[in-house]
Each structure stands twice: as structure tokens, then as C-alpha cells.
Scaffold this active site. Structure first.
Site, PDB file in Angstrom:
ATOM      1  N   TYR A  48       0.800  -1.222   0.000  1.00  0.00           N
ATOM      2  CA  TYR A  48       0.000   0.000   0.000  1.00  0.00           C
ATOM      3  C   TYR A  48       0.834   1.274   0.000  1.00  0.00           C
ATOM      4  CZ  TYR A  48      -3.092  -3.695   1.764  1.00  0.00           C
ATOM      5  OH  TYR A  48      -3.751  -4.881   1.951  1.00  0.00           O
ATOM      6  N   HIS A  49       1.809   1.329  -0.905  1.00  0.00           N
ATOM      7  CA  HIS A  49       2.657   2.513  -1.026  1.00  0.00           C
ATOM      8  C   HIS A  49       2.691   3.049  -2.460  1.00  0.00           C
ATOM      9  CE1 HIS A  49       5.092   0.774   2.607  1.00  0.00           C
ATOM     10  NE2 HIS A  49       3.963   1.357   2.997  1.00  0.00           N
TER      11      HIS A  49
END
Length: 545
Positions: A467-468
Site C-alpha cells: 500500500y505505497h
């Protein structure tokens, strides 16, 4: 319906809340902050482990998914993104990680003056209220609380010992002089409560008469006069509204939202815009390109020693967990997304750490799902600086339709040996004396994967995003650059982008702290540039919700 202020900020997330605080500090500046989601009133937002409840909840999460990716077995990967005050800082795993000094020096080497480590360190320190106190690398008194974990479990201590047994040095501060090593994570929390940017930066600023926060306001497009941004159009309660900006429009909508809004406003690759029927205002090929993300391979090991799985699956222990938190703000409900950090090298000849571990004293099929019914821990490893590049593109002229996200994980073959090496390092740690006697077996992906080809296949089958997402409106001077070193959109006046999308290359670690730093630095640049314009004599806007 129209109103006019000095600054319009689109997105009340990790960057937007910082900007709203810093820009409204001067009472002469009128500021409107627009957020597509609602207020951060859900109680699970404020409980650190609450991300298990808030992720995948469409009231709080955009619930994005990538397009089917042939490089990860044709799967669509979940991409949670915050749709609430605080944005993803209200949903994330709370880990406070800055990256490596070389990341920022590299940004400067690419032609972005003022973005070297020496230039950005003061902004990290400015934000920070470090529980351990101030030193050469850390600050106190800032709006962002940074604290040590309030939960320890023996399996995590064994993991740390095992890492040292294979030659990974101990490091109590991976945000200090050197990132490399093993130790416990720090988190953006305070006395057992999540510390989002909505809490740290926005809440103390909302009493100011010159700041208006508008929730459930989804921005459709930027309003222009020629090639000058003069406002934004948004939908709230089914009604279309416009807020005009005398000074600047600032996009802080993240690596998906910012390129989406630019493309719907006619700024982006001309062939794409023509194909979907959006009039081209400026052919800017890099908008939505250069997408980068950290792909994690999650190894799960079944253990003889009890782990958090046993606690959360036992009704009596579960009740005790709730009591611990209610009475003392301690225990498993204070758990961040990971306990143990490792930054190390996928193989000895690498010049600096290129892989990161997130070790959890529990396991599940994927983040946000229930714990397995057996004792186990998770040893998740990700490549820090992937070579693979994806892109984000709108599907139609409808601004409410989700864009297509093409992650293109593992599409560059240079990523393959790093991912394979990361799995092998994880197994070496598991085989070290401090862990080996406590492990029953490797549950995921399983011992049947041994050769390089088999391990690469395991990565394709069992990987998830960490989730980056970043880099879709990159800063720079090359043909794909979208913003300059002051984050101004190239070819457009009075328009900036301030969020993870401006990173030219992904940082070596979690992205929340770097985004807050970016917003702190951007706020100073905006204020500096604003000194050259006449101060508005308009009445300040009333505070709103």
C-alpha cells in the site's frame, strides 16, 4: 454556487491536513480544504489495530483494485486508500519510516534542487514529536506524535535474535544515522491512540476562522482561465459547486486521485484524453505514468510457541484484550501493522539495503482478514526500490468513474533476483537457532518452492501490495516530469501537486512520513511564493464542517 478564497486544497489526507494547518496559520490567508470522504468519527479509526476494520470499508476506503496483472498470476490486487479526514493516515499501519538518505540525495541528483537529505531532514524534524526526545535526527514539539510500541511478544524477540544470528546488525533507530539493521518499529500513535494528520495537524487548526473544511465533496475537475488554474468544481450532496482560488489550487489527492483529477481537467497524455473524450488543455505525457509500489511476499510460519493468533481466537483471551485496551490503552489493540523492522540486502554485493521486512506475531491470508486458527507469525519482505513501472489512466470522461490502475508488478526482470533473494533471507532467519526450534513448518508459500524459478512463481502467486503507491506526477525536468522542484505543474500557472505522486522514485520504506515531510516543505514554498502577491482584502470564510 461559487465562493472565492486564497488557497483551495483538494484532499484532506496525509499531505492535505498538513497544508491546511500551515497555510491557515497566517490569518490573512483564507483556505478551503475539500475532502471526498467524511469526518474521522468512526471509533475504529482511532484504535491502532482498527485498520483491520477500516480497510475495505467503502465508507472510509476508496477500495481501489488494480487491473488483472499477468505478472502476478493475473490477479487483481487490493489497494486501500483513505476516504476520510486524515486520508490514508487514518487507515494505515501507523509505521513511522522515513527511508534512506540516499533516496533524497538521488532526488537532488535528478535535478530537483533543495530535495537532498540535508534539505529534507529539517522538515522531518519539524513535524515530529518524538517520544524518545530530540537529537540530531529527531524533533520534539511537532504536531505528529511518534512513539515506541506498546506491545511485545516473545516470538518477535526470537525473530530479532535470529536476524542477528545471520549477520543483520541490531539497530534501535532505523530513522537515524543508518537505516540498516533489525529492531522494533516506531508508530504514529500516542498513549495507545492513532495519531493521524487529521488529529495532529487539522484538529488544532479547525478553530481558525480562515479555514473551512468541506467533507463529502468529490472534486471533478480544475477550473481554468487559459492555462491558469482559478478554482475547482466539486459535487456535494448531488449538487455541483465551484470554489475559486485567488492564489493557488493545490492537489493533495494521492498517487491515484491527483493524476485522475489532472486527466479529467485536460492535463495529461493527449492520446488518452482524446480517446476518452476529454478536451486537451495541455499534453503532459507523464501524468499517471511512472507508477511505483512496494510488493510484499508474505511468508507465514506455523509455530510451536503460541502467538497472537491464539489470543484473538480465544473468547476469554479476546475479552481480556478488550479490557487491557479499555483500562490501560495497552495490549494487542495497540498493534501497528508490524512489530519488527529489518532493512537489509537481498545479497551481499548490494551497496545498501534493498529489502524491508515487516514481522507480525500473527498471521492471516492477507491484511485486514481474520487470523489463522493456528499458532503462526508472518515474515513479510518487500523490495524497496522496484524497477517495474505502472500507470494510472481514466477510463472515460465521467469524473466519478474509478481510473484503471496498471501496477505491472515484476514486469522488469531486474526485480526478480531481489524478490527471490528476499525470500531466501526470510528462510535463513527462520532457520537460525533462535527461531528454528520454535517453527513447525513454512505454511506459506511452502517448502515445495526451492529453485529460483519456483521462488519467483511463489512471489507471483502469494504477493500483495504493501500500500505505497507513488510517483504518478513525478518531480523533475525530463519528458515525463509533471511538476518542477517547487511542485508547480509544468505549463500551468497557480497549480501544484503535493502528495506521494510527486516522488520521482519511490523511497526505501513506508510512505506516510515522507508525504508529511513533502507537505511541510511545500507549505514553506507556497508561503514564500505567496509573499510576492497582494494580500487579499476579502473577508475570511466562516469555519465549516
Amino acid at each position: 454556487m461559487e465562493q472565492e478564497v486564497d488557497y483551495v486544497i483538494v484532499g484532506a489526507g496525509s499531505a492535505g491536513c498538513v497544508l491546511a494547518n500551515r497555510l491557515s496559520f497566517d490569518p490573512r490567508n483564507s483556505v478551503v480544504l475539500l475532502e471526498a470522504g467524511g469526518p474521522d468519527t468512526n471509533p475504529w479509526i482511532h484504535v491502532p489495530v482498527g485498520y483491520f476494520k477500516t480497510m475495505h470499508n467503502p465508507e472510509l476506503d476508496w477500495c481501489y483494485r488494480t487491473e488483472p496483472d499477468p505478472n502476478v498470476a493475473g490477479r487483481r490486487i487490493d489497494w486501500p486508500r483513505g476516504k476520510v479526514l486524515g486520508g490514508s493516515s487514518s487507515l494505515n499501519g501507523l509505521l513511522y519510516v522515513r527511508g534512506q538518505r540516499q533516496d533524497y540525495d538521488r532526488w537532488a541528483e535528478l535535478g530537483n534542487r533543495g530535495w537532498s537529505y540535508a534539505h529534507v531532514l529539517p522538515y522531518f524534524k519539524k513535524s515530529e514529536d518524538q517520544e524518545r526526545g530530540a537529537d540530531a535526527y529527531h524533533g520534539v514539539g511537532g504536531p505528529l506524535k511518534v512513539s515506541d510500541l506498546r506491545l511485545r511478544r516473545p516470538i518477535a524477540d526470537h525473530f530479532i535474535a535470529a536476524a542477528q544470528e545471520i549477520g543483520i546488525p541490531a539497530n534501535a533507530d532505523y530513522n537515524g544515522a543508518s537505516q540498516e539493521g533489525v529492531g522494533y518499529y516506531q508508530q504514529t500513535a500516542y498513549k495507545g491512540l492513532r495519531w493521524s494528520t487529521a488529529k495532529g495537524f487539522l484538529k488544532p487548526a479547525r478553530m481558525r476562522a480562515n479555514l473551512q473544511v468541506v467533507t463529502r465533496a468529490q472534486v471533478c475537475r480544475i477550473v481554468f482561465e487559459g492555462r491558469t488554474a482559478v478554482g475547482v468544481e466539486y459535487i456535494q450532496g448531488g449538487e455541483r459547486k465551484i470554489v475559486r482560488a485567488r492564489a493557488e489550487v493545490i492537489l493533495a489527492s494521492g498517487a491515484i486521485g491527483s493524476p485522475q483529477i489532472l486527466q479529467h481537467s485536460g492535463i495529461g497524455p493527449a492520446p488518452l484524453l482524446k480517446r476518452v473524450g476529454v478536451p486537451v488543455r495541455l499534453d503532459l505525457p507523464g501524468v499517471g505514468r511512472n507508477l511505483q509500489d512496494h510488493l510484499q511476499v508474505r511468508l507465514v510460519f506455523r509455530t510451536r510457541e503460541r502467538t497472537l493468533n491464539d489470543e484473538v481466537n480465544n473468547p476469554l483471551r479476546k475479552a481480556w484484550i478488550g479490557m487491557q485496551y479499555a483500562l490501560w490503552r495497552t495490549g494487542p489493540l495497540t498493534l501497528a501493522a508490524s512489530q519488527v523492522a529489518i532493512f537489509t540486502r537481498s545479497r551481499p554485493d548490494v551497496d545498501r539495503p534493498d529489502i524491508q521486512f515487516h514481522m507480525q506475531p500473527l498471521s492471516a491470508d492477507k491484511p485486514g482478514e481474520g487470523a489463522h486458527r493456528f499458532s503462526a507469525f508472518t515474515s513479510s519482505v518487500c523490495q524497496l526500490r522496484p524497477f517495474s513501472r505502472g500507470h494510472v489512466e481514466i477510463r472515460s470522461a465521467d469524473p466519478l468513474q474509478y481510473p484503471a490502475i496498471h501496477a505491472n508488478y515484476l514486469s522488469d526482470e531486474r526485480d526478480h533476483p531481489v524478490v527471490i533473494g528476499g525470500i531466501r533471507v526470510a528462510r535463513r532467519i527462520a532457520a537460525a537457532p533462535s527461531l528454528a526450534s520454535r517453527i513447525v513448518s513454512e505454511f506459506t508459500p511452502g517448502a515445495q518452492y526451492q529453485s529460483d524459478a519456483e521462488l519467483l512463481e511463489a512471489a507471483r502467486q502469494y504477493s500483495q501490495s504493501i500500500y505505497h503507491p507513488a510517483c504518478t506526477c513525478k518531480m523533475g525536468n525530463d519528458p515525463l516530469a509533471v511538476v518542477d522542484e517547487r511542485l508547480r505543474v509544468r505549463g500551468i500557472a497557480r497549480l501544484r501537486v503535493v502528495d506521494a505522486s510527486i516522488m520521482p522514485e519511490l523511497v526505501s520504506g513506508n510512505t506516510n512520513a515522507p508525504v508529511i515531510m513533502i507537505a511541510e516543505k511545500a507549505a514553506d514554498m507556497i508561503i514564500e511564493d505567496g509573499r510576492s502577491r497582494p494580500v487579499s482584502a476579502a473577508e475570511p470564510v466562516a469555519a465549516g464542517v
